[in-house]
Design a protein around this motif. Structure first.
Motif, PDB file in Angstrom:
ATOM      1  N   ASN A  41       0.804  -1.221   0.000  1.00 21.95           N
ATOM      2  CA  ASN A  41       0.000   0.000   0.000  1.00 21.95           C
ATOM      3  C   ASN A  41       0.841   1.276   0.000  1.00 21.95           C
ATOM      4  N   PRO A  43       3.167   4.190  -1.189  1.00 18.97           N
ATOM      5  CA  PRO A  43       3.266   4.784  -2.530  1.00 18.97           C
ATOM      6  C   PRO A  43       4.706   4.830  -3.030  1.00 18.97           C
ATOM      7  N   GLU A  44       4.852   4.730  -4.328  1.00 12.66           N
ATOM      8  CA  GLU A  44       6.143   4.909  -4.967  1.00 12.66           C
ATOM      9  C   GLU A  44       6.115   6.070  -5.958  1.00 12.66           C
ATOM     10  N   ARG A  45       4.908   6.504  -6.331  1.00 16.78           N
ATOM     11  CA  ARG A  45       4.734   7.681  -7.185  1.00 16.78           C
ATOM     12  C   ARG A  45       3.728   8.621  -6.548  1.00 16.78           C
ATOM     13  N   TRP A  46       3.982   9.911  -6.662  1.00 10.23           N
ATOM     14  CA  TRP A  46       3.022  10.906  -6.191  1.00 10.23           C
ATOM     15  C   TRP A  46       3.357  12.273  -6.789  1.00 10.23           C
ATOM     16  N   ASN A  51      -2.148  10.154  -5.910  1.00 15.00           N
ATOM     17  CA  ASN A  51      -2.031   9.322  -4.716  1.00 15.00           C
ATOM     18  C   ASN A  51      -2.122  10.116  -3.403  1.00 15.00           C
ATOM     19  N   LYS A 458      -0.966   4.704  -1.871  1.00 18.45           N
ATOM     20  CA  LYS A 458      -1.252   4.169  -3.203  1.00 18.45           C
ATOM     21  C   LYS A 458      -2.769   4.200  -3.452  1.00 18.45           C
TER      22      LYS A 458
END
Length: 462
Positions: A41, A43-46, A51, A458
């Motif tokens: 859960n 996040p790796e992108r924002w 997100n 995420k």
């Protein structure tokens, strides 16, 4: 977007919080020095919209990090009644054009509790109101110390005005104490955060007048002991409680020396040979405690990996080297001793604290390079790798899901693949100055920029 509206002292907006658990983030850099268990859960992108679960406008200026216990996210701030100069990114010493800065405006030193799920303010407390008695570096704030919590109470220290206080999860005041106010070298302001261990709250204040380390009863606020430190106001490093099989130690980093104390304030060991200013916080991994400092341009910018059980003076470098500096190229020769597993004389950073993820010790240099070494032996894995020209870094890195996250002063987070090969996967912009180290809890990332607090997860938490 939510907004904090500043109200009169003592107004209670809401109450209640769950007991602290394994997934809380109770102190500066969390329970494992920035390393977080893998979680799909997270996040790796924002971005400012991608997100994002919620965003909250936070008034004032503070570079303290958020801490999280149960349903409460805690942040502090110092709110000026008038106009203040904008902070400037980059590396620079105070001067006529860029600090140190005094303020004649009245400030309010605040603690906020924010609902984890919704981002709505639960309650707020004003600890102090007056014009700041001292100055600060233009890039610093009057509220840079991160609060600490045990899930039952939250503890706040504002070194700029000498205020220490404890509140329960509903915002009720448990106790307050007023300490003497001092400033640091060149009046750059304060920043070392308080820490908790068992029933004690520890505070270090290294200043130009009377540096000290003090222990307080966390339940009553009574001072248990205080010792003076031979420091000259050149440090902003948060102390660290190092628990290992032999004993529990209170490790403090300082320009005049690294010192480790027992829990009654008795000196266990010391280590001399640091840079001219000291900011990174000690931390542990692989049975070692890692200590560093790296004032730019200094002739000694060391990293030490210290073994448990040291006693006395364990200094590694001879006095003439400490006085004159090391002239070899970066990071200098790899050395060791009976008490020091490995050390480099020129690997240390100025603002950021390193991170150990897996078996690798990663150094995020302030000007935007990443370096990797074996965490146990110090052997180089890869040398300096450039993130991007022009970005500076103050926030310390964090890691999860096989990736490192490196947050620049421009608010851009570089996502780097962990391991022996350097690879930038992508970067995530928030488009605002960011110096505070983030917090992570229960599948969510909390990033504080100059004016906002983001909760990122995420899918935006859906």
């Amino acid at each position: 977007m939510h907004r904090i509206v500043v109200v009169a002292l003592g107004v209670l907006l809401a109450a209640g919080a769950a007991a602290a658990g394994q997934e809380d983030w109770l102190q500066f850099r969390g329970p494992a020095a920035g390393v977080v268990p893998d979680d799909p859960n997270l996040p790796e992108r924002w971005s400012e919209t991608e997100n994002v679960v919620w965003t909250l406008d936070v008034p004032g200026l503070a570079w303290s990090s958020p801490v999280i216990a149960g349903n409460s996210v805690f942040v502090t701030s110092a709110i000026s009644a008038g106009e203040e100069p904008e902070p400037i990114k980059g590396l620079y010493d105070p001067g006529m054009e860029n600090g140190s800065e005094a303020s004649l405006n009245e400030h309010r030193w605040m603690l906020y509790a924010i609902d984890f799920r919704s981002g709505r303010p639960l309650w707020q407390r004003e600890l102090y109101s007056a014009p700041p008695p001292g100055k600060r570096h233009l890039k610093n704030s009057f509220a840079s110390e991160t609060p600490v919590t045990d899930g039952r109470r939250v503890y706040v220290y504002f070194g700029a005005v000498g205020q220490v206080a404890a509140f329960n999860m509903s915002g009720e005041t448990i106790w307050t104490r007023e300490l003497d106010v001092y400033n640091t070298l060149l009046e750059m302001g304060t920043a070392a955060s308080p820490i908790l261990h068992d029933d004690r709250l520890y505070i270090v204040n290294d200043n130009t007048t009377r540096s000290f380390l003090a222990a307080f009863d966390k339940n009553t606020g009574e001072k248990i002991w205080e010792i003076e430190r031979d420091e000259r106001g050149q440090n902003w490093s948060t102390p660290f409680v190092w628990e290992h099989d032999l004993r529990t130690e209170l490790v403090t980093a300082g320009t005049q020396g690294v010192r480790s104390y027992d829990l009654d304030g008795e000196l266990l060991w010391e280590l001399h040979g640091m840079s001219g200013l000291t900011i990174p916080t000690p931390f542990t991994s692989h049975g070692l405690v890692y200590i560093s400092s790296g004032y730019p341009g200094g002739g000694l910018r060391p990293v030490y990996a210290v073994r448990p059980g040291a006693a006395g003076d364990i200094s590694l470098f001879p006095e003439d080297a400490m006085r004159r500096g090391i002239t070899s190229g970066f990071p200098g020769p790899l050395t060791s001793s009976e008490d020091i597993a490995w050390s480099y004389p020129l690997l240390g950073t100025y603002n950021t604290t390193a991170i150990v993820y897996g078996d690798i010790y990663y150094t995020l240099l302030d000007r935007g390079f990443l370096v990797a070494h074996d965490a146990r032996t110090g052997e180089e894995i890869y040398g300096r790798r450039r993130l991007e020209i022009g970005n500076g870094f103050t926030a310390s890195p964090w890691a999860y899901n096989g990736k490192l996250f490196l947050l620049s002063e421009d608010g851009e987070t570089y996502v780097v693949k962990a391991g022996s090969e350097f690879e930038i996967l992508h970067k995530n912009p928030l488009n605002e100055m960011t110096l505070a180290t983030p917090a992570i809890a229960r599948g969510s990332l909390f990033i504080r920029t100059q004016s906002k607090l983001y909760r990122i997860a995420k899918g935006g938490g859906q």
